[in-house]
Design a protein around this motif. Structure first.
Motif, PDB file in Angstrom:
ATOM      1  N   ARG A  72      60.660   6.383  61.336  1.00  0.00           N
ATOM      2  CA  ARG A  72      62.039   6.103  60.918  1.00  0.00           C
ATOM      3  C   ARG A  72      62.162   6.098  59.400  1.00  0.00           C
ATOM      4  O   ARG A  72      63.138   6.608  58.860  1.00  0.00           O
ATOM      5  CB  ARG A  72      62.524   4.781  61.492  1.00  0.00           C
ATOM      6  CG  ARG A  72      62.795   4.883  62.976  1.00  0.00           C
ATOM      7  CD  ARG A  72      63.537   3.697  63.493  1.00  0.00           C
ATOM      8  NE  ARG A  72      63.517   3.690  64.951  1.00  0.00           N
ATOM      9  CZ  ARG A  72      64.076   2.770  65.687  1.00  0.00           C
ATOM     10  NH1 ARG A  72      64.698   1.752  65.115  1.00  0.00           N
ATOM     11  NH2 ARG A  72      64.015   2.827  66.998  1.00  0.00           N
ATOM     12  N   LEU A  73      61.186   5.520  58.732  1.00  0.00           N
ATOM     13  CA  LEU A  73      61.233   5.501  57.266  1.00  0.00           C
ATOM     14  C   LEU A  73      61.192   6.920  56.710  1.00  0.00           C
ATOM     15  O   LEU A  73      61.946   7.250  55.797  1.00  0.00           O
ATOM     16  CB  LEU A  73      60.074   4.682  56.700  1.00  0.00           C
ATOM     17  CG  LEU A  73      60.153   3.176  56.910  1.00  0.00           C
ATOM     18  CD1 LEU A  73      58.866   2.507  56.441  1.00  0.00           C
ATOM     19  CD2 LEU A  73      61.354   2.584  56.200  1.00  0.00           C
ATOM     20  N   CYS A  76      64.422   8.683  56.692  1.00  0.00           N
ATOM     21  CA  CYS A  76      65.448   8.164  55.780  1.00  0.00           C
ATOM     22  C   CYS A  76      65.361   8.759  54.375  1.00  0.00           C
ATOM     23  O   CYS A  76      66.350   8.758  53.650  1.00  0.00           O
ATOM     24  CB  CYS A  76      65.323   6.638  55.650  1.00  0.00           C
ATOM     25  SG  CYS A  76      65.805   5.725  57.128  1.00  0.00           S
ATOM     26  N   VAL A  77      64.204   9.256  53.975  1.00  0.00           N
ATOM     27  CA  VAL A  77      63.991   9.642  52.573  1.00  0.00           C
ATOM     28  C   VAL A  77      64.103  11.146  52.364  1.00  0.00           C
ATOM     29  O   VAL A  77      64.067  11.926  53.310  1.00  0.00           O
ATOM     30  CB  VAL A  77      62.628   9.137  52.056  1.00  0.00           C
ATOM     31  CG1 VAL A  77      62.529   7.634  52.144  1.00  0.00           C
ATOM     32  CG2 VAL A  77      61.486   9.805  52.783  1.00  0.00           C
ATOM     33  N   GLU A 111      71.777   1.981  48.329  1.00  0.00           N
ATOM     34  CA  GLU A 111      72.190   2.830  49.448  1.00  0.00           C
ATOM     35  C   GLU A 111      71.000   3.151  50.356  1.00  0.00           C
ATOM     36  O   GLU A 111      71.112   3.112  51.581  1.00  0.00           O
ATOM     37  CB  GLU A 111      72.799   4.143  48.934  1.00  0.00           C
ATOM     38  CG  GLU A 111      74.174   4.010  48.348  1.00  0.00           C
ATOM     39  CD  GLU A 111      74.640   5.311  47.703  1.00  0.00           C
ATOM     40  OE1 GLU A 111      74.081   6.391  48.014  1.00  0.00           O
ATOM     41  OE2 GLU A 111      75.563   5.250  46.871  1.00  0.00           O
ATOM     42  N   MET A 112      69.870   3.473  49.737  1.00  0.00           N
ATOM     43  CA  MET A 112      68.680   3.779  50.527  1.00  0.00           C
ATOM     44  C   MET A 112      68.219   2.547  51.296  1.00  0.00           C
ATOM     45  O   MET A 112      67.840   2.638  52.473  1.00  0.00           O
ATOM     46  CB  MET A 112      67.550   4.301  49.638  1.00  0.00           C
ATOM     47  CG  MET A 112      66.272   4.597  50.402  1.00  0.00           C
ATOM     48  SD  MET A 112      66.467   5.784  51.767  1.00  0.00           S
ATOM     49  CE  MET A 112      66.750   7.277  50.832  1.00  0.00           C
ATOM     50  N   LYS A 115      70.418   2.184  54.219  1.00  0.00           N
ATOM     51  CA  LYS A 115      70.117   3.229  55.206  1.00  0.00           C
ATOM     52  C   LYS A 115      68.875   2.844  56.010  1.00  0.00           C
ATOM     53  O   LYS A 115      68.839   3.008  57.233  1.00  0.00           O
ATOM     54  CB  LYS A 115      69.889   4.562  54.482  1.00  0.00           C
ATOM     55  CG  LYS A 115      69.634   5.734  55.386  1.00  0.00           C
ATOM     56  CD  LYS A 115      69.508   7.014  54.568  1.00  0.00           C
ATOM     57  CE  LYS A 115      69.298   8.224  55.451  1.00  0.00           C
ATOM     58  NZ  LYS A 115      69.196   9.473  54.672  1.00  0.00           N
ATOM     59  N   ILE A 116      67.867   2.320  55.340  1.00  0.00           N
ATOM     60  CA  ILE A 116      66.648   1.891  56.023  1.00  0.00           C
ATOM     61  C   ILE A 116      66.946   0.728  56.965  1.00  0.00           C
ATOM     62  O   ILE A 116      66.505   0.717  58.120  1.00  0.00           O
ATOM     63  CB  ILE A 116      65.554   1.526  54.998  1.00  0.00           C
ATOM     64  CG1 ILE A 116      65.044   2.804  54.324  1.00  0.00           C
ATOM     65  CG2 ILE A 116      64.416   0.746  55.655  1.00  0.00           C
ATOM     66  CD1 ILE A 116      64.138   2.558  53.130  1.00  0.00           C
ATOM     67  N   ALA A 119      68.612   1.973  60.041  1.00  0.00           N
ATOM     68  CA  ALA A 119      67.680   2.672  60.929  1.00  0.00           C
ATOM     69  C   ALA A 119      66.811   1.686  61.707  1.00  0.00           C
ATOM     70  O   ALA A 119      66.461   1.937  62.868  1.00  0.00           O
ATOM     71  CB  ALA A 119      66.799   3.622  60.121  1.00  0.00           C
TER      72      ALA A 119
END
Length: 140
Positions: A72-73, A76-77, A111-112, A115-116, A119
């Protein structure tokens, strides 16, 4: 030789960079950031109550959760960013080239982070059973 290199720099459970490779990538990212006058961020992530899961439901389920968290991580990137397993249930995300403005970089790092967190809100499937987990995060 390739296997020795892989074991020296990658976590065999998650296939993510390990602490040794993380330090190398952090040094390179910092040098590049200074050279290009660009900002970056480091996110430290720690799974909450992982020890309890690992001890009560077994290391196999704990390993399943760690692999799914890693996937999942990575989803996200961006490609130039780094996701690493720092050890145990700790992960690190290195975000590069977030712009020249400190405010803009902080906003993009936030924001990141959001997002994490989004998720991670979805349940993980461990041997067919849904399992929710939370994480603690620090950003610099």
């Amino acid at each position: 030789e390739q296997e020795i290199h892989y074991l020296a720099y990658y976590d065999p459970l998650t296939q993510l960079p390990n602490r040794r490779l993380l330090v190398d990538r952090l040094q390179k990212a910092l040098a590049e950031s200074v050279r290009r006058s660009r900002c970056g961020a480091v996110l430290m992530l720690d799974l909450d109550n992982f020890k309890t899961l690992n001890e009560t439901q077994g290391h196999e389920r704990g390993d399943m959760l760690l692999r799914q968290v890693a996937q999942r991580l990575c989803g996200c990137v961006q490609g130039e960013d780094t996701v690493a397993r720092h050890g145990g249930d700790e992960f690190v995300v290195v975000l590069e080239d977030l712009g020249q403005s400190l405010e803009g970089a902080a906003a993009r790092a936030e924001e990141m982070g959001q997002k994490i967190l989004a998720a991670m809100r979805h349940p993980f499937l461990l041997e067919g059973e849904p399992r929710h987990t939370t994480l603690s995060m620090g950003v610099t």
